[in-house]
Design a protein around this motif. Structure first.
Motif, PDB file in Angstrom:
ATOM      1  N   VAL A  47       0.834  -1.271  -0.072  1.00 21.59           N
ATOM      2  CA  VAL A  47      -0.097  -0.086  -0.025  1.00 21.59           C
ATOM      3  C   VAL A  47       0.857   1.381   0.047  1.00 21.59           C
ATOM      4  CG1 VAL A  47      -1.604   1.398   1.252  1.00 21.59           C
ATOM      5  CG2 VAL A  47      -1.914  -1.193   1.168  1.00 21.59           C
ATOM      6  N   VAL A  48       1.807   1.337   0.830  1.00 18.65           N
ATOM      7  CA  VAL A  48       2.753   2.257   0.907  1.00 18.65           C
ATOM      8  C   VAL A  48       3.524   2.766  -0.365  1.00 18.65           C
ATOM      9  CG1 VAL A  48       4.946   3.244   1.905  1.00 18.65           C
ATOM     10  CG2 VAL A  48       3.344   2.289   3.303  1.00 18.65           C
ATOM     11  N   VAL A  49       4.071   1.576  -0.914  1.00 16.76           N
ATOM     12  CA  VAL A  49       4.757   2.020  -2.417  1.00 16.76           C
ATOM     13  C   VAL A  49       3.692   2.301  -3.628  1.00 16.76           C
ATOM     14  CG1 VAL A  49       5.936   0.786  -4.115  1.00 16.76           C
ATOM     15  CG2 VAL A  49       6.614   0.309  -1.632  1.00 16.76           C
ATOM     16  N   LYS A  57      10.031   3.608  -7.737  1.00 13.68           N
ATOM     17  CA  LYS A  57      11.340   3.158  -8.360  1.00 13.68           C
ATOM     18  C   LYS A  57      11.665   1.767  -8.309  1.00 13.68           C
ATOM     19  CE  LYS A  57      13.066   7.681  -6.282  1.00 13.68           C
ATOM     20  NZ  LYS A  57      14.022   8.353  -5.460  1.00 13.68           N
ATOM     21  N   PRO A  58      12.802   1.388  -9.208  1.00 17.07           N
ATOM     22  CA  PRO A  58      13.082   0.143  -9.234  1.00 17.07           C
ATOM     23  C   PRO A  58      13.158  -0.942  -7.878  1.00 17.07           C
ATOM     24  CG  PRO A  58      14.143   1.287 -10.938  1.00 17.07           C
ATOM     25  CD  PRO A  58      13.452   2.262 -10.041  1.00 17.07           C
ATOM     26  N   THR A  59      13.918  -0.254  -7.099  1.00 14.52           N
ATOM     27  CA  THR A  59      14.245  -0.988  -5.769  1.00 14.52           C
ATOM     28  C   THR A  59      13.006  -1.318  -5.000  1.00 14.52           C
ATOM     29  OG1 THR A  59      16.356   0.139  -5.780  1.00 14.52           O
ATOM     30  CG2 THR A  59      15.379  -0.771  -3.693  1.00 14.52           C
ATOM     31  N   TYR A  60      11.847  -0.206  -4.986  1.00 13.86           N
ATOM     32  CA  TYR A  60      10.861  -0.624  -4.280  1.00 13.86           C
ATOM     33  C   TYR A  60       9.960  -1.338  -5.191  1.00 13.86           C
ATOM     34  CZ  TYR A  60      13.011   3.075  -1.758  1.00 13.86           C
ATOM     35  OH  TYR A  60      13.987   3.859  -1.195  1.00 13.86           O
ATOM     36  N   THR A 296      15.841   0.833   4.832  1.00 12.22           N
ATOM     37  CA  THR A 296      15.924   1.606   3.355  1.00 12.22           C
ATOM     38  C   THR A 296      15.570   2.915   3.487  1.00 12.22           C
ATOM     39  OG1 THR A 296      15.092  -0.618   2.622  1.00 12.22           O
ATOM     40  CG2 THR A 296      14.690   1.350   0.830  1.00 12.22           C
ATOM     41  N   LYS A 297      16.279   3.928   3.057  1.00 10.44           N
ATOM     42  CA  LYS A 297      16.299   5.336   3.369  1.00 10.44           C
ATOM     43  C   LYS A 297      15.014   5.976   2.935  1.00 10.44           C
ATOM     44  CE  LYS A 297      18.919   9.609   2.498  1.00 10.44           C
ATOM     45  NZ  LYS A 297      17.815  10.559   2.173  1.00 10.44           N
ATOM     46  N   GLY A 298      14.617   5.368   1.643  1.00  9.15           N
ATOM     47  CA  GLY A 298      13.219   6.079   1.015  1.00  9.15           C
ATOM     48  C   GLY A 298      12.369   5.738   1.842  1.00  9.15           C
ATOM     49  N   MET A 299      12.169   4.589   2.403  1.00  9.92           N
ATOM     50  CA  MET A 299      10.820   4.113   3.274  1.00  9.92           C
ATOM     51  C   MET A 299      10.970   4.780   4.622  1.00  9.92           C
ATOM     52  SD  MET A 299       8.965   2.021   1.717  1.00  9.92           S
ATOM     53  CE  MET A 299       8.191   0.982   2.917  1.00  9.92           C
ATOM     54  N   LYS A 300      12.228   4.866   5.162  1.00  6.21           N
ATOM     55  CA  LYS A 300      12.377   5.721   6.266  1.00  6.21           C
ATOM     56  C   LYS A 300      12.139   7.182   6.252  1.00  6.21           C
ATOM     57  CE  LYS A 300      16.731   4.600   7.506  1.00  6.21           C
ATOM     58  NZ  LYS A 300      17.801   4.444   8.046  1.00  6.21           N
ATOM     59  N   ASP A 301      12.526   7.745   5.335  1.00 11.02           N
ATOM     60  CA  ASP A 301      12.014   9.066   5.060  1.00 11.02           C
ATOM     61  C   ASP A 301      10.741   9.373   4.719  1.00 11.02           C
ATOM     62  OD1 ASP A 301      14.950   9.566   5.249  1.00 11.02           O
ATOM     63  OD2 ASP A 301      15.071  10.051   3.158  1.00 11.02           O
ATOM     64  N   ASN A 302       9.887   8.626   4.121  1.00  9.07           N
ATOM     65  CA  ASN A 302       8.599   8.433   3.917  1.00  9.07           C
ATOM     66  C   ASN A 302       7.706   8.517   5.164  1.00  9.07           C
ATOM     67  OD1 ASN A 302       5.927   6.606   2.931  1.00  9.07           O
ATOM     68  ND2 ASN A 302       6.611   8.718   1.584  1.00  9.07           N
ATOM     69  N   LEU A 303       8.118   7.453   6.009  1.00 10.10           N
ATOM     70  CA  LEU A 303       7.449   7.309   7.156  1.00 10.10           C
ATOM     71  C   LEU A 303       7.786   8.270   8.186  1.00 10.10           C
ATOM     72  CD1 LEU A 303       8.182   3.454   7.786  1.00 10.10           C
ATOM     73  CD2 LEU A 303       6.014   4.308   7.017  1.00 10.10           C
ATOM     74  N   ARG A 304       8.893   8.760   8.154  1.00  8.77           N
ATOM     75  CA  ARG A 304       9.163  10.119   8.999  1.00  8.77           C
ATOM     76  C   ARG A 304       8.132  11.155   8.674  1.00  8.77           C
ATOM     77  NH1 ARG A 304      14.834   9.126   8.414  1.00  8.77           N
ATOM     78  NH2 ARG A 304      15.838   8.013  10.068  1.00  8.77           N
ATOM     79  N   LYS A 305       8.117  11.445   7.301  1.00  8.22           N
ATOM     80  CA  LYS A 305       7.393  12.590   6.779  1.00  8.22           C
ATOM     81  C   LYS A 305       5.975  12.601   7.271  1.00  8.22           C
ATOM     82  CE  LYS A 305       6.362  12.751   2.364  1.00  8.22           C
ATOM     83  NZ  LYS A 305       6.623  13.101   1.122  1.00  8.22           N
ATOM     84  N   LYS A 306       5.395  11.036   6.991  1.00  8.86           N
ATOM     85  CA  LYS A 306       3.976  10.845   7.395  1.00  8.86           C
ATOM     86  C   LYS A 306       3.873  11.060   9.145  1.00  8.86           C
ATOM     87  CE  LYS A 306       2.760   9.575   3.311  1.00  8.86           C
ATOM     88  NZ  LYS A 306       1.860  10.180   2.177  1.00  8.86           N
ATOM     89  N   THR A 307       4.787  10.717   9.776  1.00  8.54           N
ATOM     90  CA  THR A 307       4.629  10.817  11.136  1.00  8.54           C
ATOM     91  C   THR A 307       4.510  12.308  11.508  1.00  8.54           C
ATOM     92  OG1 THR A 307       5.653   8.576  11.542  1.00  8.54           O
ATOM     93  CG2 THR A 307       5.542  10.151  13.310  1.00  8.54           C
TER      94      THR A 307
END
Length: 324
Positions: A47-49, A57-60, A296-307
């Protein structure tokens, strides 16, 4: 052909041999919680991706395919063993058992090939960073992951049909927590060497080919990283590979250990073997979503932003309430 001499209509899933009935309740609850963790964690990643465009992006996308295989594998295997210990329902139909065999083995092979795609992703990212966005696009990832799904699910059809056509007229007790090919065809009252040889060959192909590529790719990555002059650069580059290395280790190492233990003739009694198989089959699907989020930096940054946005919204709402 065996001229329809099959007499068995159902199979009996034995589960954990020797487990006392007084532990059936706790075991069923533990397995149910494990399934909830697998389902919630991997659905969360999907759901997040899907909802966050910055993660397209390819990695996700590769993480999404891995999460989908983990979710499907848990859904195929755990509900039946949970119902055995929760509702004392150990019976699975003949064809239902072979459907489960099909998905158990094909999903395992799919996961292995997607790990190979993930290793290719890191290889290109480290060795050709300036051309990464050209060489490894979302379209290329989708094609490679699509092939990783299609190939195993195609060849498993013939293998499972051959196994289902064997004559089963002896015991119907499967000494496992789910229908597994070797454990099931060992109950046939016919020569199963041909089916066993094909199954073993396909298992080795789907395990050793991706594993060999993964080992080769990370060996090249290490060589490239050692040539980076800056120690910070080396650490930063290796850190981008950490999630992939952890996921790969969790998948391959226990399986390789079991194969080597079998080849070395190490005595592993059936109850311990079943527990080990359950652990290496179901713990990684439960742990992988945490690796995706925490490493994973992208996931961490996204979760921090949402929080942060959520906290800001709550604090703003409270201040407006007080001002009124």
């Amino acid at each position: 052909m065996y001229n329809n001499v099959t007499r068995i209509k159902d199979f009996f899933i034995l589960g954990f041999p020797g487990l006392s009935p007084e532990y059936y309740g706790p075991v069923s609850v533990l397995l149910f919680v494990l399934y909830l963790v697998i389902a919630v964690g991997n659905l969360f990643i999907l759901v997040v991706v899907k909802c966050e465009r910055s993660l397209h992006k390819p990695t996700y996308l590769i993480f999404c395919h891995l999460a989908l295989t983990d979710l499907a594998f848990g859904t195929v295997t755990l509900p039946k063993i949970i119902s055995k210990y929760w509702f004392n329902d150990s019976i699975i139909s003949f064809y239902g058992c072979f459907v489960q065999i099909y998905f158990v083995h094909s999903l395992g092979a799919v996961h292995s090939f997607i790990l190979m795609v993930m290793a290719l992703d890191r290889l290109i990212a480290v060795c050709a960073p300036l051309r990464y966005t050209v060489l490894f696009t979302n379209t290329i990832v989708s094609v490679l992951c699509g092939i990783s799904w299609i190939l195993p699910m195609s060849w498993m059809v013939g293998l499972v049909l051959d196994a289902a056509n064997l004559p089963f007229c002896n015991s119907n007790i499967i000494v496992q927590c789910n229908c597994e090919l070797i454990a099931t065809i060992s109950l046939a009252c016919a020569n199963v060497q041909a089916v066993w040889a094909v199954a073993f060959g396909l298992a080795m192909f789907s395990l050793l080919l991706p594993l060999g590529f993964v080992i080769m790719s990370y060996f090249i990555i290490i060589v490239v990283v050692t040539r980076i002059s800056s120690s910070d650069g080396r650490i930063r580059t290796l850190s981008t590979c950490t999630p992939q290395l952890l996921i790969t280790f969790l998948y391959y190492m226990p399986r390789c250990f079991m194969y080597m233990a079998n080849d070395a003739g190490l005595p592993i009694n059936p109850p311990l073997r079943i527990v080990v198989v359950m652990l290496y089959s179901h713990l990684p699907p439960a742990v992988n979503p945490m690796i995706y989020c925490l490493k994973t930096k992208g996931m961490k940054d996204n979760l921090r932003k949402k929080t942060f946005i959520r906290k800001f919204y709550i604090s703003t709402k409270k201040s407006m309430k007080y001002n009124i």
